[in-house]
Design a protein around this motif. Sequence first.
Motif, mmCIF file in Angstrom:
data_model
loop_
_atom_site.group_PDB
_atom_site.id
_atom_site.type_symbol
_atom_site.label_atom_id
_atom_site.label_comp_id
_atom_site.label_asym_id
_atom_site.label_seq_id
_atom_site.Cartn_x
_atom_site.Cartn_y
_atom_site.Cartn_z
ATOM 1 N N VAL A 1 23.351 -0.416 15.051
ATOM 2 C CA VAL A 1 24.371 -1.412 14.714
ATOM 3 C C VAL A 1 23.942 -2.245 13.506
ATOM 4 C CG1 VAL A 1 25.720 -3.380 15.533
ATOM 5 C CG2 VAL A 1 25.174 -1.498 17.096
ATOM 6 N N LEU A 2 22.739 -2.809 13.551
ATOM 7 C CA LEU A 2 22.287 -3.648 12.442
ATOM 8 C C LEU A 2 21.677 -2.842 11.301
ATOM 9 C CD1 LEU A 2 20.803 -6.890 14.046
ATOM 10 C CD2 LEU A 2 23.156 -6.339 13.395
ATOM 11 N N GLY A 3 21.357 -1.586 11.542
ATOM 12 C CA GLY A 3 20.855 -0.733 10.464
ATOM 13 C C GLY A 3 19.459 -1.068 9.995
ATOM 14 N N MET A 4 18.651 -1.713 10.858
ATOM 15 C CA MET A 4 17.277 -2.039 10.492
ATOM 16 C C MET A 4 16.361 -0.862 10.823
ATOM 17 S SD MET A 4 17.138 -6.018 11.806
ATOM 18 C CE MET A 4 15.612 -6.426 10.922
ATOM 19 N N ARG A 5 15.273 -0.767 10.093
ATOM 20 C CA ARG A 5 14.337 0.340 10.317
ATOM 21 C C ARG A 5 13.275 -0.040 11.337
ATOM 22 N NH1 ARG A 5 10.169 3.606 6.176
ATOM 23 N NH2 ARG A 5 9.931 5.392 7.606
ATOM 24 N N LEU A 6 13.073 0.807 12.335
ATOM 25 C CA LEU A 6 11.937 0.634 13.236
ATOM 26 C C LEU A 6 10.695 1.121 12.492
ATOM 27 C CD1 LEU A 6 11.083 -0.128 16.197
ATOM 28 C CD2 LEU A 6 11.048 2.327 16.624
ATOM 29 N N VAL A 7 9.815 0.193 12.127
ATOM 30 C CA VAL A 7 8.641 0.564 11.326
ATOM 31 C C VAL A 7 7.370 0.689 12.158
ATOM 32 C CG1 VAL A 7 9.558 -0.413 9.186
ATOM 33 C CG2 VAL A 7 8.181 -1.859 10.707
ATOM 34 N N LYS A 8 7.427 0.222 13.410
ATOM 35 C CA LYS A 8 6.243 0.371 14.264
ATOM 36 C C LYS A 8 6.674 0.343 15.722
ATOM 37 C CE LYS A 8 2.998 0.719 12.545
ATOM 38 N NZ LYS A 8 2.283 1.951 12.049
ATOM 39 N N LYS A 9 6.346 1.443 16.422
ATOM 40 C CA LYS A 9 6.527 1.522 17.871
ATOM 41 C C LYS A 9 5.137 1.476 18.469
ATOM 42 C CE LYS A 9 7.724 5.496 19.689
ATOM 43 N NZ LYS A 9 8.507 6.661 20.168
ATOM 44 N N THR A 10 4.783 0.330 19.006
ATOM 45 C CA THR A 10 3.449 0.140 19.543
ATOM 46 C C THR A 10 3.562 -0.631 20.856
ATOM 47 O OG1 THR A 10 1.208 -0.642 19.002
ATOM 48 C CG2 THR A 10 3.044 -1.949 18.146
ATOM 49 N N VAL A 11 2.459 -1.236 21.287
ATOM 50 C CA VAL A 11 2.457 -1.979 22.547
ATOM 51 C C VAL A 11 1.967 -3.398 22.292
ATOM 52 C CG1 VAL A 11 2.121 0.043 24.008
ATOM 53 C CG2 VAL A 11 0.117 -1.172 23.109
ATOM 54 N N ASN A 12 2.279 -4.271 23.230
ATOM 55 C CA ASN A 12 1.728 -5.618 23.213
ATOM 56 C C ASN A 12 0.218 -5.500 23.403
ATOM 57 O OD1 ASN A 12 0.865 -8.224 23.784
ATOM 58 N ND2 ASN A 12 2.601 -8.708 25.110
ATOM 59 N N GLN A 13 -0.538 -5.909 22.415
ATOM 60 C CA GLN A 13 -1.991 -5.721 22.477
ATOM 61 C C GLN A 13 -2.643 -6.539 23.588
ATOM 62 O OE1 GLN A 13 -3.617 -6.259 18.535
ATOM 63 N NE2 GLN A 13 -2.217 -4.756 17.641
ATOM 64 N N ASP A 14 -1.972 -7.596 24.038
ATOM 65 C CA ASP A 14 -2.500 -8.404 25.137
ATOM 66 C C ASP A 14 -2.069 -7.874 26.498
ATOM 67 O OD1 ASP A 14 -3.700 -10.197 23.298
ATOM 68 O OD2 ASP A 14 -1.776 -11.208 23.036
ATOM 69 N N PHE B 1 1.731 -1.876 7.836
ATOM 70 C CA PHE B 1 2.092 -0.877 8.842
ATOM 71 C C PHE B 1 1.801 0.561 8.418
ATOM 72 C CE2 PHE B 1 5.052 -4.424 9.957
ATOM 73 C CZ PHE B 1 4.435 -4.747 11.149
ATOM 74 N N ALA B 2 1.540 0.784 7.132
ATOM 75 C CA ALA B 2 1.205 2.139 6.684
ATOM 76 C C ALA B 2 -0.280 2.450 6.866
ATOM 77 C CB ALA B 2 1.604 2.321 5.224
ATOM 78 N N THR B 3 -0.995 1.561 7.542
ATOM 79 C CA THR B 3 -2.421 1.763 7.784
ATOM 80 C C THR B 3 -2.691 3.017 8.607
ATOM 81 O OG1 THR B 3 -2.800 -0.623 7.708
ATOM 82 C CG2 THR B 3 -4.474 0.692 8.804
ATOM 83 N N ASP B 4 -1.830 3.300 9.587
ATOM 84 C CA ASP B 4 -2.063 4.440 10.471
ATOM 85 C C ASP B 4 -0.906 5.438 10.516
ATOM 86 O OD1 ASP B 4 -0.304 2.761 11.734
ATOM 87 O OD2 ASP B 4 -1.375 2.684 13.642
ATOM 88 N N GLU B 5 0.110 5.240 9.674
ATOM 89 C CA GLU B 5 1.233 6.169 9.595
ATOM 90 C C GLU B 5 1.689 6.264 8.145
ATOM 91 O OE1 GLU B 5 3.942 5.949 13.508
ATOM 92 O OE2 GLU B 5 3.858 4.040 12.443
ATOM 93 N N GLU B 6 2.180 7.433 7.749
ATOM 94 C CA GLU B 6 2.763 7.563 6.421
ATOM 95 C C GLU B 6 4.070 6.778 6.377
ATOM 96 O OE1 GLU B 6 3.234 11.682 5.621
ATOM 97 O OE2 GLU B 6 1.075 12.079 5.533
ATOM 98 N N THR B 7 4.360 6.186 5.224
ATOM 99 C CA THR B 7 5.532 5.310 5.097
ATOM 100 C C THR B 7 6.814 6.017 5.526
ATOM 101 O OG1 THR B 7 4.474 4.099 3.287
ATOM 102 C CG2 THR B 7 6.866 3.886 3.498
ATOM 103 N N GLU B 8 6.955 7.300 5.170
ATOM 104 C CA GLU B 8 8.205 8.003 5.500
ATOM 105 C C GLU B 8 8.338 8.295 6.996
ATOM 106 O OE1 GLU B 8 5.509 11.111 3.420
ATOM 107 O OE2 GLU B 8 5.885 8.946 3.345
ATOM 108 N N HIS B 9 7.257 8.137 7.762
ATOM 109 C CA HIS B 9 7.309 8.433 9.195
ATOM 110 C C HIS B 9 7.024 7.198 10.062
ATOM 111 C CE1 HIS B 9 7.804 12.667 8.460
ATOM 112 N NE2 HIS B 9 6.719 12.698 7.701
#
Length: 322
Positions: free
Chosen positions: A26-39, A286-294
């Motif tokens: 709906v908002l058209g935003m990019r999900l750039v990181k799917k991770t977990v709450n580190q705490d 966020f590109a530290t551990d993933e390629e920007t396109e992925h």
Amino acid sequence: MELKGIHHVSAITANAKDNYRFYSSVLGMRLVKKTVNQDDPSMYHLFYADEQGSPGTDLTFFEIARAGHTYTGNQSISQTSLRVPDDEALAYWLDRFRQFKVNHEGMGEQFGRKVIRFRDHENQRLVLVSDQTNQGVASGIPWTNSAVPQDKAITGLGPVQLTVPDISPTARVLTELLGFRQVGSYPSRNKGMPDVEVFSTGEGGTGAELHVELSSDLQKERPGRGSVHHVALRVDNRAELEKWHEKIRRERLPNSGLVDRYYFQSLYFREPNGILIELATDGPGFATDEETEHLGESLALPPFLEDRREEIESRLEPLDTK
């Protein structure tokens, strides 16, 4: 030392799948990181941003599956803004909101800018704000694969509103400790209340403002789904963050000390009205551990959680983001 603007805002969702559907489709935003709450690695932490996951464009969500209703009130981060390029883009969003049956208030104005106030599916309090007259912090880069045309797309975070029972102590922390400038005010939407005060940092403009409103509400907000957990402000690098830590320590404000979030370094503290503020570095990103396109396609874990991947994945509801 000068804070550069808003870094990110972190909120609460009760359902990661529904959240992803709304903010991506709906908002058209990019999900750039799917991770977990580190705490608490048992819950997702989702980051939506611009094409490159630039600092100042991140709206993030912790998934708390049993999160109840938010009882709005005082001592809260009560409104999050999202930037769009210009007034014409807002007209596009009015049509899009009607198409997707998004609860909104139509076109309005706030601090001399055109805005649309709206709610997401969990009653998150949001505002689209036009960058038509912005001369401050530059916006982000629209997501190429968004369902929203690039010239209408969300390009980052705008002003964040704090609601407090007494503006004075918050204003003192913002100006005397954090170096914000008080740059103006505008009428409150709450009858009988004084004007909302506007504080700006760095280059100023839509990406660098906190708006502080006074509320006579005696009830402190009870957070749940659709509430905001904290607002983060941009620091250039770790060396500068260490100086901020020393400054906050001398002020005797409760704080976390430096925390390594892998994608950035952080420091958390509460200002006198109890609102949680984070200072976060612009890098490494966020590109530290993933390629920007992925970005955002797979579950990303910081190195200190990687040896627990099997356990963590077994406790998470699968979320297809490819």
